[in-house]
Design a protein around this motif. Structure first.
Motif, short mmCIF file in Angstrom:
data_model
loop_
_atom_site.label_atom_id
_atom_site.label_comp_id
_atom_site.label_asym_id
_atom_site.label_seq_id
_atom_site.Cartn_x
_atom_site.Cartn_y
_atom_site.Cartn_z
N LEU A 38 0.79 -1.23 0.00
CA LEU A 38 0.00 0.00 0.00
C LEU A 38 0.83 1.28 0.00
O LEU A 38 0.30 2.37 -0.22
CB LEU A 38 -0.95 0.02 1.22
N PRO A 85 -0.78 3.95 -2.92
CA PRO A 85 -1.82 3.67 -1.93
C PRO A 85 -3.23 3.63 -2.52
O PRO A 85 -4.12 3.01 -1.96
CB PRO A 85 -1.69 4.84 -0.95
N GLN A 86 -3.45 4.25 -3.68
CA GLN A 86 -4.78 4.30 -4.30
C GLN A 86 -5.37 2.90 -4.49
O GLN A 86 -6.56 2.72 -4.58
CB GLN A 86 -4.72 4.99 -5.66
N ALA A 137 -5.77 0.72 -2.55
CA ALA A 137 -6.58 0.27 -1.40
C ALA A 137 -8.06 0.62 -1.57
O ALA A 137 -8.91 0.04 -0.93
CB ALA A 137 -6.04 0.88 -0.12
N VAL A 138 -8.34 1.56 -2.44
CA VAL A 138 -9.71 2.08 -2.54
C VAL A 138 -10.72 0.99 -2.86
O VAL A 138 -11.73 0.83 -2.17
CB VAL A 138 -9.80 3.21 -3.58
N GLN A 189 -11.51 -1.31 -0.07
CA GLN A 189 -11.85 -0.63 1.20
C GLN A 189 -11.04 -1.18 2.37
O GLN A 189 -11.56 -1.73 3.33
CB GLN A 189 -13.35 -0.75 1.48
N ILE A 190 -9.71 -1.02 2.21
CA ILE A 190 -8.80 -1.55 3.23
C ILE A 190 -8.70 -0.54 4.38
O ILE A 190 -8.50 0.65 4.16
CB ILE A 190 -7.40 -1.78 2.63
N GLU A 244 -8.93 6.94 4.71
CA GLU A 244 -9.26 7.65 3.46
C GLU A 244 -9.46 9.11 3.77
O GLU A 244 -10.14 9.47 4.73
CB GLU A 244 -10.56 7.08 2.88
N PRO A 274 -6.34 7.15 0.05
CA PRO A 274 -5.98 6.47 1.30
C PRO A 274 -4.57 6.82 1.76
O PRO A 274 -3.69 7.08 0.94
CB PRO A 274 -6.08 4.99 0.91
N VAL A 302 -1.52 5.64 4.67
CA VAL A 302 -1.14 4.57 5.60
C VAL A 302 -0.55 5.20 6.85
O VAL A 302 0.39 5.99 6.78
CB VAL A 302 -0.13 3.61 4.95
#
Lengths: 99, 520, 122
Positions: free
Chosen positions: A46, A50-51, A53-54, A57-58, B43, B48, B50
């Motif tokens: 991630l 990171p996108q 993850a969308v 829905q992490i 988000e 998102p 981390v």
């Protein structure tokens, strides 16, 4: 011709963190033990990008997502409890899962 | 705010979605509670993000991980079941497996360890068990068949990686280094062998101290000093250079030109013997350190060969000049005794005879001339008469020495010339009988005769010509024997006898080349 | 060969019969007597030891044997001599140092000239 695996798994991690590495090791071991030849694991880091993850829905890492078969299931954590993983993924430990 | 009106189905779906989200959050909270989560993903408007949730330790771990990923040595961590739980980028490259397919596999699936012996393996296992670490070399055989030399360092993982026990190994591929080491060893062996077996003396010197560092066996043999006695000495101490100043001079020259050559140095062996040697010294750089290599060749043999060639040249020169002197004497005598009108013809004829004898000598490598061959060449003009009017009768394989060959050859030439002009070969019916033999009593004697018959009536000559001198006292002198001539009316007869010792060469023995002192 | 106490006697040491003969002729023609002709070293030394020669012509090399000892014997008796050799200057032996060297082949006049000079006769 490639055979579509019965279990399509996606493991979300955040770099080589201890939990991420442990989660992968555990997952691999469980799959080899119970799903040999019927699974694929996609590892998604991630941190980059990171996108990704969308869609799933992490909320936390490591998270294991069962994309196939339906319904989608998620297990958060380092997967060190094998029994809980088996339940979470709907895998019957005694017999080989069927497609 | 007025609630939105929804259908029953939509409400059901939304309810299900909320349920699922709630499950996710519950799952997340449980995971955090168990300490199984590393980070939260929150988000916001930008997407998102981390957030690690384990504080400094997690950051430190990550930092450590990133470090491990960047190092050039391969790093592999396995759990207590030998399953791979971590590979860095270098390990991926080394084993040719991406991390995603290596993780979780048994180490043995991606490579086989090969140990020099079972004992070596046991020792490594025992050391790892007892001390928690091991460092050493072994060989990995990869699935694709590659064999790589590994220098490895392993540490026990005590409490990292989710509490699993296991092992962290740092491995370096030293195949290239090993290969290089092997090549160096082979090269070293090869040159060592050359050094040991060379038939030149080789000395290695330190340019700084001018002392001998190494010497090959041939050198020790040549000088009579042992290796230990040579090492640490200077060249002048082993009789190679005259004195210390000569030695300094050589080193100065070497520094200036990097190579020095002495064609002929007198070497004194330990036993005090003198030897002529050629010395070639070169200044080399041996990984930054200057060394001098001296090749010392014993040129005694070469000098001997050169001397021999010189001697042979002198001998050839001597013979050539002697022959010219004989020709000169011939000319003088021919002019004195012969008919001036026929001078050129007579002289040419005699020189031809001399040349024919010389040819035979050369053909026989100066080892003398077979009697029959000599007779044949001196009677070459009467080749067609041989067997009819010219009868040749004598045992084969008798070799005349050089002086006898020359004396008898000249005599035969004069006899044949005389016979053709005045004797048995001057008409159509006369005969010549040439015979030779060896008799034993009273002492080994070689005798040869020339008998003419059927020619014009012979009267003794009124004055002694040069031809008579040649077949008489000159033939006698050449063999230290006796020559008798008789001018009988029936024809001329000539008899020569001399000791075998002064006339013949014992078969197979080589005519001794002059090696006299006078040639030095 | 007449024996005349006034005429100098010359020894010829030469292993080549043709040359020995030619030298002999020359020596006689030039008005000298022959003390002897030797083709070998021992024969030459024997004649020298008899003390019958006033001068000598020596071939430097007698069938591979140096005529050096004959030269020594002549020197010891004060008998002048001429060295004839097929060798060039640098090949010559030290024993002959001081003697007149003539190289083979040499012109007869040179030999006679040399002979006269060593015997101090005009």
């Amino acid at each position: 011709m490639s055979i579509v695996p019965a279990f399509k798994l996606r493991l979300y991690i955040a770099g080589h963190t201890a939990k991420s590495v442990a989660a992968f090791a555990n997952l691999h071991r469980i799959c080899e033990t119970h799903l040999a030849g019927q699974y694929t694991i996609e590892v998604i880091d991630l941190r980059e990008p990171p996108q990704l993850a969308v869609g799933d829905q992490i909320l936390a890492v490591p998270t294991l997502v069962r994309c196939l078969s339906e319904p989608i299931k998620k297990i958060i954590g380092d997967l060190s409890n094998e029994a809980r993983v088996l339940v979470g993924l709907d895998i019957k430990p005694s017999t080989q899962a069927t497609a | 705010m007025k609630p939105k009106r929804l259908t029953k189905a939509a409400i059901f779906l939304e309810n299900q979605d909320l349920r699922a989200r709630l499950d996710d959050v519950e799952e997340m909270l449980r995971a955090i509670g168990r300490g199984e989560a590393d980070a939260l993903v929150i988000e916001n408007g930008a997407g998102p993000k981390v957030y690690t949730i384990e504080g400094d330790e997690a950051e430190a771990n990550r930092f450590r991980s990133d470090m491990l990923a960047m190092v050039s040595d391969a790093i592999v961590a396995v759990d207590d079941n030998e399953r791979i739980i971590y590979v860095n980028a270098a390990a991926e490259r080394l084993y040719g497996f991406p991390a995603s397919s290596a993780l979780g596999r048994k180490l043995a699936e991606i490579r086989t360890s090969h140990w020099p012996s079972p004992e070596a393996r046991e020792a490594a296992v025992a050391m790892f068990r007892d001390r928690g670490e091991w460092h050493g070399d072994h060989v990995h055989i990869l699935n694709d068949g590659r064999i790589i030399d590994i220098e490895s360092s392993s540490t026990k993982l005590r409490n990292g990686y989710g509490g699993l026990g296991g092992r962290l190994s740092v491995m370096r591929d030293v195949s290239a280094r090993k290969k290089h080491e092997t090549q160096v060893a082979i090269s070293e062996t090869r040159y060592r062998r050359l050094f040991e077996s060379a038939h030149d003396g080789i000395l290695i010197l330190n340019p700084g101290t001018r002392k001998i560092v190494d010497a090959n066996p041939f050198m020790t043999q040549m000088l009579g000093y042992s290796h230990a006695e040579l090492v640490g000495r200077e060249l002048f101490e082993i009789g190679l250079l005259k004195d210390e100043s000569a030695s300094q001079e050589m080193f100065q020259k070497l520094r200036a030109t990097r190579a020095v050559r002495y064609d002929n140095l007198p070497l004194e062996t330990r036993a005090g013997q003198h030897q002529d040697v050629e010395v070639v010294a070169n200044l080399y750089d041996e990984s930054g350190d200057p060394v001098i290599q001296c090749n010392i060749r014993d040129i005694t043999e070469r000098r001997r060969a050169e001397e021999h060639v010189k001697l042979l040249m002198a001998e050839v020169n001597h013979r050539a000049k002697n022959l010219l002197a004989v020709v000169q004497a011939f000319a003088h005598q021919t002019a004195k005794y012969g008919d001036p009108a026929n001078f050129t013809e007579q002289l040419s004829d005699r020189i031809d005879g001399l040349a024919a004898g010389q040819d035979l000598l050369v053909r026989n490598h100066w080892m003398g001339v077979d009697v029959a061959d000599l007779v044949e060449v001196q009677l070459a003009h009467f080749k067609d008469l041989i067997g009819t009017r010219v009868l040749i009768d004598g045992p084969p394989a008798l070799t005349l020495n050089m002086a006898a060959a020359q004396g008898i050859g000249m005599a035969l030439h004069e006899l044949a010339t005389n016979a053709a002009k005045y004797g048995a070969l001057s008409n159509r019916v006369g005969r010549v009988h040439i015979a030779w033999r060896v008799t034993d009593a009273p002492k080994p004697t070689f005798s040869m005769s020339w008998q003419e018959s059927g020619g014009p009536v012979v009267a003794p000559p009124t004055r002694k010509g040069f031809g008579q001198i040649v077949i008489g006292r000159m033939a006698e002198a050449s063999v230290e024997g006796r020559a008798e001539m008789a001018f009988r009316p029936s024809g001329l007869s000539w008899d020569l006898s001399a000791s075998v010792e002064n006339t013949l060469v014992s078969t197979g023995s080589r005519v001794q080349m002059r090696t006299g002192n006078d040639a030095r | 060969m007449t024996h005349d106490s006034q005429t100098p006697r010359v020894l010829i040491v030469e292993d080549e019969p043709m040359l020995a003969y030619a030298l002999e002729e020359l020596v006689i023609e030039a008005g000298f007597q022959i003390a002897g002709v030797a083709g070998k070293l021992d024969a030459a030394i024997e004649i020298i030891d008899r003390g019958v020669c006033d001068a000598a012509i020596l071939d430097a090399n007698l069938k591979g044997v140096s005529a050096g000892p004959a030269a020594e014997a002549l020197k010891a008796r004060g008998v002048p001599f001429i060295i004839l050799s097929g060798y060039s200057q640098d090949q010559r032996h030290m024993d002959f140092a001081g003697a007149i060297h003539l190289q083979k082949p040499c012109r007869p006049e040179r030999l006679i000239e040399a002979r006269r000079s060593i015997l101090l006769v005009p």
